[in-house]
Each structure stands twice: as structure tokens, then as C-alpha cells.
Design an enzyme around this catalytic site. Sequence first.
Site, PDB file in Angstrom:
ATOM      1  N   ASP A 123      30.134 -22.646 -50.546  1.00 40.83           N
ATOM      2  CA  ASP A 123      29.482 -22.669 -51.858  1.00 40.83           C
ATOM      3  C   ASP A 123      28.597 -23.896 -52.031  1.00 40.83           C
ATOM      4  O   ASP A 123      27.615 -23.852 -52.774  1.00 40.83           O
ATOM      5  CB  ASP A 123      30.541 -22.662 -52.968  1.00 40.83           C
ATOM      6  CG  ASP A 123      30.887 -21.248 -53.428  1.00 40.83           C
ATOM      7  OD1 ASP A 123      30.242 -20.290 -52.955  1.00 40.83           O
ATOM      8  OD2 ASP A 123      31.803 -21.107 -54.252  1.00 40.83           O
ATOM      9  N   GLN A 161      37.600 -18.274 -56.747  1.00 36.84           N
ATOM     10  CA  GLN A 161      36.704 -17.233 -57.240  1.00 36.84           C
ATOM     11  C   GLN A 161      37.145 -16.700 -58.594  1.00 36.84           C
ATOM     12  O   GLN A 161      36.322 -16.324 -59.427  1.00 36.84           O
ATOM     13  CB  GLN A 161      36.634 -16.073 -56.239  1.00 36.84           C
ATOM     14  CG  GLN A 161      35.807 -16.370 -55.009  1.00 36.84           C
ATOM     15  CD  GLN A 161      34.372 -16.755 -55.357  1.00 36.84           C
ATOM     16  OE1 GLN A 161      33.644 -15.983 -55.956  1.00 36.84           O
ATOM     17  NE2 GLN A 161      33.986 -17.968 -55.001  1.00 36.84           N
ATOM     18  N   HIS A 221      -8.788  10.937 -38.177  1.00 36.13           N
ATOM     19  CA  HIS A 221      -8.017  10.084 -37.273  1.00 36.13           C
ATOM     20  C   HIS A 221      -8.400  10.358 -35.822  1.00 36.13           C
ATOM     21  O   HIS A 221      -8.642   9.425 -35.031  1.00 36.13           O
ATOM     22  CB  HIS A 221      -6.504  10.335 -37.456  1.00 36.13           C
ATOM     23  CG  HIS A 221      -5.905   9.658 -38.643  1.00 36.13           C
ATOM     24  ND1 HIS A 221      -6.252   9.971 -39.922  1.00 36.13           N
ATOM     25  CD2 HIS A 221      -4.973   8.662 -38.721  1.00 36.13           C
ATOM     26  CE1 HIS A 221      -5.557   9.215 -40.771  1.00 36.13           C
ATOM     27  NE2 HIS A 221      -4.773   8.405 -40.067  1.00 36.13           N
ATOM     28  N   GLU A 272      31.980 -10.071 -50.890  1.00 42.52           N
ATOM     29  CA  GLU A 272      30.991 -11.147 -50.891  1.00 42.52           C
ATOM     30  C   GLU A 272      31.478 -12.294 -50.012  1.00 42.52           C
ATOM     31  O   GLU A 272      30.759 -12.793 -49.147  1.00 42.52           O
ATOM     32  CB  GLU A 272      30.780 -11.640 -52.323  1.00 42.52           C
ATOM     33  CG  GLU A 272      29.812 -12.807 -52.436  1.00 42.52           C
ATOM     34  CD  GLU A 272      29.785 -13.404 -53.836  1.00 42.52           C
ATOM     35  OE1 GLU A 272      28.835 -14.148 -54.133  1.00 42.52           O
ATOM     36  OE2 GLU A 272      30.720 -13.149 -54.616  1.00 42.52           O
ATOM     37  N   HIS A 273      32.724 -12.737 -50.218  1.00 46.53           N
ATOM     38  CA  HIS A 273      33.340 -13.789 -49.411  1.00 46.53           C
ATOM     39  C   HIS A 273      34.573 -13.212 -48.729  1.00 46.53           C
ATOM     40  O   HIS A 273      35.408 -12.580 -49.382  1.00 46.53           O
ATOM     41  CB  HIS A 273      33.767 -14.979 -50.268  1.00 46.53           C
ATOM     42  CG  HIS A 273      32.663 -15.580 -51.074  1.00 46.53           C
ATOM     43  ND1 HIS A 273      32.447 -15.269 -52.405  1.00 46.53           N
ATOM     44  CD2 HIS A 273      31.705 -16.475 -50.738  1.00 46.53           C
ATOM     45  CE1 HIS A 273      31.420 -15.953 -52.861  1.00 46.53           C
ATOM     46  NE2 HIS A 273      30.936 -16.690 -51.873  1.00 46.53           N
ATOM     47  N   HIS A 317      35.500 -18.072 -61.824  1.00 49.68           N
ATOM     48  CA  HIS A 317      34.094 -17.827 -62.170  1.00 49.68           C
ATOM     49  C   HIS A 317      33.961 -17.074 -63.484  1.00 49.68           C
ATOM     50  O   HIS A 317      33.071 -17.353 -64.288  1.00 49.68           O
ATOM     51  CB  HIS A 317      33.397 -17.033 -61.056  1.00 49.68           C
ATOM     52  CG  HIS A 317      32.830 -17.906 -59.977  1.00 49.68           C
ATOM     53  ND1 HIS A 317      31.806 -18.791 -60.192  1.00 49.68           N
ATOM     54  CD2 HIS A 317      33.147 -18.026 -58.656  1.00 49.68           C
ATOM     55  CE1 HIS A 317      31.507 -19.421 -59.072  1.00 49.68           C
ATOM     56  NE2 HIS A 317      32.313 -18.977 -58.121  1.00 49.68           N
TER      57      HIS A 317
END
Length: 840
Positions: free
Chosen positions: A768, A665, A827, A734-735, A668
Amino acid sequence: MTRFLPLLDVPQGDLFNALSRIGPVLLSNPSLPLPPNSYVLLNENTSNELDHIIPWLDEGAEKVVLPLSSAKEVIGLIPQERLMLLLDAVSVSAVSDKVRNAVSGVLLKTPEIDLDLISSVSNFFSKSAIFVLVDSPDLPSIFNIRSLLQAGANLVLPSSQLTLDISSSTHLNVGDVFLAPINSDRADGLFPTIVSTETGHSLGLVYSSIESLRESIITGKGVYQSRKHGLWRKGETSGSTQEVVSIRLDCDSDSLEFRVIQHGSGFCHLGRQSCFGEASGLPLLERTLRSRFESAPAGSYTKRLFNDPDLLRSKIMEEADELCRADTEYEVAFEAADLIYFALTKCTAHGVSIADIERSLDKKAKRVTRRAGNAKPQWSTPKPASAPTPATYIPPVDDPNAPIRMRTAVLAGISEEERALLLRRPVLKSDEMIEKVKPIVSEIRARGDAALLEFTVKFDKAELLSTCMFPPYSKESMEISPNVKDAIDKAYSNIRKFHAAQVDGSTLKVETMPGVVCSRFARAISRVGLYIPGGTAILPSTALMLGIPAQVAGCEEIVFATPPRPDGSISPEVMYVAHLIGASAILKAGGAQAVAAMAYGTETVPKVDKIFGPGNQWVTAAKMLVQNDTDALVSIDMPAGPSEVLVIADHTANSAFVAADLLSQAEHGIDSQVVLVAVNLSTEHLEQIENEVDKQARALSRVDIVRQSVAKSLIVQTTSVEEAIEYSNDYAPEHLILHLENAPDKVQLITNAGSVFVGPFTPESCGDYASGTNHTLPTNGYARQFSGVNTLSFQKHITSQEITSDGLKGLGPIVATLADCEGLQAHANAIRIRLGTMNL
């Protein structure tokens, strides 16, 4: 603005203190250090060489006043706004245009007040302030002061003619002189007065009278005029007293500004610092740090910062380094804020205020002498002769041989405040980015394809003849190597198998009461737009992760959007995936312009109902903008942020595996968020992991990116698996990778995560690309409330109900009663009109 200029020999005593509150003072016998707001008079009897003049300006003199002979010698060497001319009345005619245009003020010495002469001088020096010093033992009157002001001049009064007592035949009261030009446009004769802090932040609006002004000038206390209760000495009963720093007139001489040091709970009667609401920015930070300095608990992180100079120095150096490495506008602002926080912490610990800092800045700004500006040797880095500009900027590395290391924190015993800091991500300033993408989105809405093609040239560097490609796609456009094709095919099979199992194809039916049947059924979202980042990268994996669930959900139109390559083509790998999933169109554009085109549609780009996919901050901002526009009628998958992974590791963890997972990661981008939560790991085990990170990182082609992201990454030491998982659930990564003994048993404890990778042989890379789960996952803590992309993301659920006549007999009265309760007569009528036909 000054309305008179006091002339002093020695700047000290109560008289000087009062005068310094209301404007600049002119010093005839200056010495260092100079008081603030000083003009320095250098006459014929003093040395007026340039080397003698410059130090006065460097030490903070607002202006120097020089005789004509000296002024001629320094024109062009001293800034115009810092230079005043000392003139006798008979010397005015000797002033050239060059001298006139090089000064900002004139001190005119005259034997008497000759208004015609003074008006003439004022007209000649039309761009300069005129000050008149009358060389006479006679005391000027208040009338003289007002007459001079009307002639465009200010009176210079020697301190020997001024007093803090009542005006007399030999002395003028300081307050009376200051008040001479003031006019009130109010029926009650009061003057609107803005009260501000030392640094100019407004505290409130009050009123002043002649009496209150006299007292404030003389005593240096905040004294005002209450419109109901008369003279108001601020803090006399509440204790929230004020020290007056300065009193200034506005340009029209009918309102004032008091700058004060406010004591006690604040200026406002509600116990707040300001009547205009709570402070923000630097004043709020200063106030917070002062409070923490006084009350932070012993042993807390904040207390340690104040008490441990080495720790604070390390934080300041760390944040300064990160600011130097920051590149984007967001990163620079974020890192600058961190540096300012720790710098102001040091200031607070040493009793230094923001006002002190501003005074120092003001003094630096007044310096005329400039330093060479070279950095000290330990901070300078030789520049290479030339270097190619990379596609993505990576901050320079000071020492490429330095170990690539993460930061470390121990969870046990820290305060809630410190724990919150460990959970913090960089603040995403989405509002700023939204403002930046608005013009792009507006252009696409207004001009459609024409604007889209222009932006593609500008941002994607590709000149296109058309915006979109439509099937059938040519074989030539998707020619890829056999091994890549085989890998994509197998990934497609796994991902499709997992996502097809998620399809909700059944209808839920429930009879809630006799004759009342409610149901729910799923339908595919008709038109979806899938953003696939590209340009210099090739991301067929994202095309698979978004395209397959759209395909199995049954979406009628699937529009890909991806940046074209410089020649206008799309990577063949993405083209092949588009063929596999049956994409109905491929938009050759990236960034905010692609999002806008799919949200609103153009002449050739199909409009979609929902937009999916990751992207940079421009893409994210555009997605957030269009989803809130009712004209677009489009939704998005989720907010996005930098990639992140959290690894929980215990004594069973393989150090090389853990390091590899962290780096997968970290590569990235420099803003990637990487966290290792260590469960009772020994010092030796942690060192093995860090050594593996360093060794493996150096073997990567993206090592320069990894070096930056790892330096910002974190090792959190915990004492138990439960404590580690609790931290992870609060972080909501996230992971999440579990390198734990009996890892499958721990999954039931996970409440917040995008995707979980269980055991030593489940690297995040598999998710991934090809295990079957989706890699489009919530970041930035949004895993607390968002799921990752899945098949249901491409479906919507519709409810229905069917009621028999008998069912309405039972349900109708209930509904009518509730409608009556809410006052919605129509109504209730829709029920009663039906019940009325049933002959009940």
C-alpha cells in the site's frame, strides 16, 4: 369499475362466488370474517356507535353505509373514501354541505326509478358514487340499468333478483347485468381483454365476447373468444387452465381486465408465463423459490433453508439487522433484497404466495385504528440526548461488548449454487449512479469553471477564487515534518525503481516475410489526470502510486485532482508529492465534477486523455460515464469497488499476523470485503485468529467501522492448499496474502489477483505504501481481466510496417485476393496500381 352493486344477506354459494368476481358486494347482515371487496350496510336497526363501526373497517370492509343520523356523528373520524350515506328520497334535502363533502358515496332508497330525482341527487353529490336501491317487488330491466348509468347512478340489486341461469321475468342473469353497460368499438363486437396475474402482472392480450364473459363469470374459468376459432376455454387442451379471481371493466366500458391464477406452463403458447417475456422481480423470485422448494437436492443450502427453521430464522434476523444498519441508497436496496429473499423463502415453505402477502397488506392499509407504533422492548434502543454528527456515518452497534466475529462456511460438500454465493460481492448498480452524475457532468461541460466552483462549494464545502494551482508550487504549501518527508522520499525511491524497470523503451521489429518488416514501439500518453481522494483524509500514497508511473513513462502533462480542505488548501503531503513527480497542474476539486473537468477541460483545467485513480461511487460512475462519451475522447484505468483482501492460511500461520492483515483492509470502510481461507486449520487455531481479530480491532480508532465490515466478512474452511487457491482464483481478490508453508512455491498457481503478498513477513500494508508495487488494483473480481496500475498503463503501443517493392511483389497478390473476397475493390486497387508499375 363497478356498474351495479349486488345486495346479499349471506356471502356464500355459487351466486356469491360469481358476484365476487365482478365487483364489490353489499352485505346487509355482515359477519366476520368479511369476504374481500365488501361494503357493509349498517341501517337503523343495528348499533351505529363508533366503536361498532370501526371494527368493520379494520377487518377489511371497503366502505360502511350509514344512515344520515349516524353519519353525522362519525364525520372526521372515518376517512371520506370509506364512508357512504344511506338516504331515503325524502331525506335528501336534509343533507348539509358538511355531510355531502365528508362521504364518497350515497345509497338512495326509492320506491321507483325516478330518473329526474336520481339525476338531481347525482348533481348534488357530484363527487360521490350514487347507488339506487328500488324498494319494489318489480324486477328492473336491463334498460333500467342503462338508463340509471346515463343518469350517473348504479343499480343495487338484491340477490333474490339475481340468478346464474337464463334471465326470466323474476330473475336477472348475473352475466346479463354485468354486460348491460358494455359497448364494443370493434366491427366484430369483441372486447379487448388484458389478462393479468393475481398481483397485476400482465400475461397477455386476448378478446372476449358476450358469450365468453357469461361463461367466465359463472364458472370462474378463463374463457375467451378466438377471432379465428370461436369460444376458447383456456387450457382445455394444453392443461394451462386459469381460475378467474376478478373481472373488471375499464372507465369507458369497452375493454376488460381478467385477474387469474394461471396453472401449467404459463399463459403464452410458447410455454412462458407471459406473452410479454419472462417474469422479473418478485414474481420471478417467487417462481424460482417454488421450483427450488420442489426440486432442490437433499443436503443443499437451499433445501436446508426450507427444512431447517432455525437456520432460516438466523438468516432472516441477520439480513434484517444488516438492513437496519444500511445507510446509503445502494446498501439499503441490497440488504432489503437479501431480506426479501429469505422472507419469501419462509413464505414458500409455508405455502404463502405474494398474492397472500398483498391481501394482508391491503387489509392493513384499510385499518382505521392505528397502533401506537412503539417497538417491542427487545428491539428498542434508548436514544442519547445529543451526539455530534460524524463525518462518515457508521451504523450504531447494539452491543459494543459483543465479540467481533466473522461468518464461517465450509467449502467441502456444498453445491455449486452455494459456492457461487460465497464468491458473490454486492452488486454495483453503476447504471443508477451514472444517472445521478449526469447532471453534474453536463453542467461542467456547459458552464466550465463557473459550475466547477459552484460544485466545490456545494460538495467540498470550500469557496475558491480559482480552480487550479500551477508550478512552481510554494515552499509554504508543502511544509511537512522531517520524518514524513523522509518516509515519502524513501517510498518514492522504491516505487520509482520498480516502475522505471517496467518502461518499454525498445522497438520490436519482425520481418514477417522477405521485404515486409513490422514493428511496434511505445509512446507515453500525452496528458493524464490522476484522481487522489482527499477531503478529511490525507493520501500521499495514492499520489505516489499514480504520479510515479506517469513520470517515468514520460507523460507530458500530469494533472492532479484532489478535494480541497475547507480553507481551500491542499494537504502539504500531496503538494510535496506533486512537486516530486512534476505535476503540471493541481485541480482543487473532488467527485464527479473533478472527473468531468479533466475529461472535457474548462477555461483553466487542462483536458486529459486518460483518467486514473480510486474514489467513491460518484467518482467511479463519472469515470464510466465520460469514457463512453466520444466527445470526451478519454479512457480510464479500470472499474473500482470496495477494498478487499483474501488471506490463505495453513498450520504455519501466525494468528496475530493473519488477524492484523484482515483488519488492515476491514478498516477502510463498512463495505470492505475481507476473506480468510483456512487450510485444514484446527478449531483451536481458528479460535486464536478470531480472538486476535477481536482484540486488535478493539484497539483501533476505527473500531466502529471494523465491527461492521468484519460482521460481513467470511472464513472459508478448505481441506487442501490446492482447494484454497482454486477458490481464491475464482474470487479474484484485489489483495492476496499467502500465510503458507513454502509460500513462494505457491505463487505459480495464482492466476487471478491484483497483487500477491508472499510469506508471513509481507504485510499488505507494505504494498500500500512503499515496497515498490502499485496499490491501485482491480476490485470486485475484475482481477480476472484487469491488471493493476503500472508503467505500461501510462503508455500506448503503436505499430508500423515498411514494405519494399520486392516485399510488395510477394505480399500484394495475397492482400488483393483477400480484399476481392471481402468486396473491397479500392483496397485491392491500392495494391494492383502499384504492382502495375513494376512491369511484372
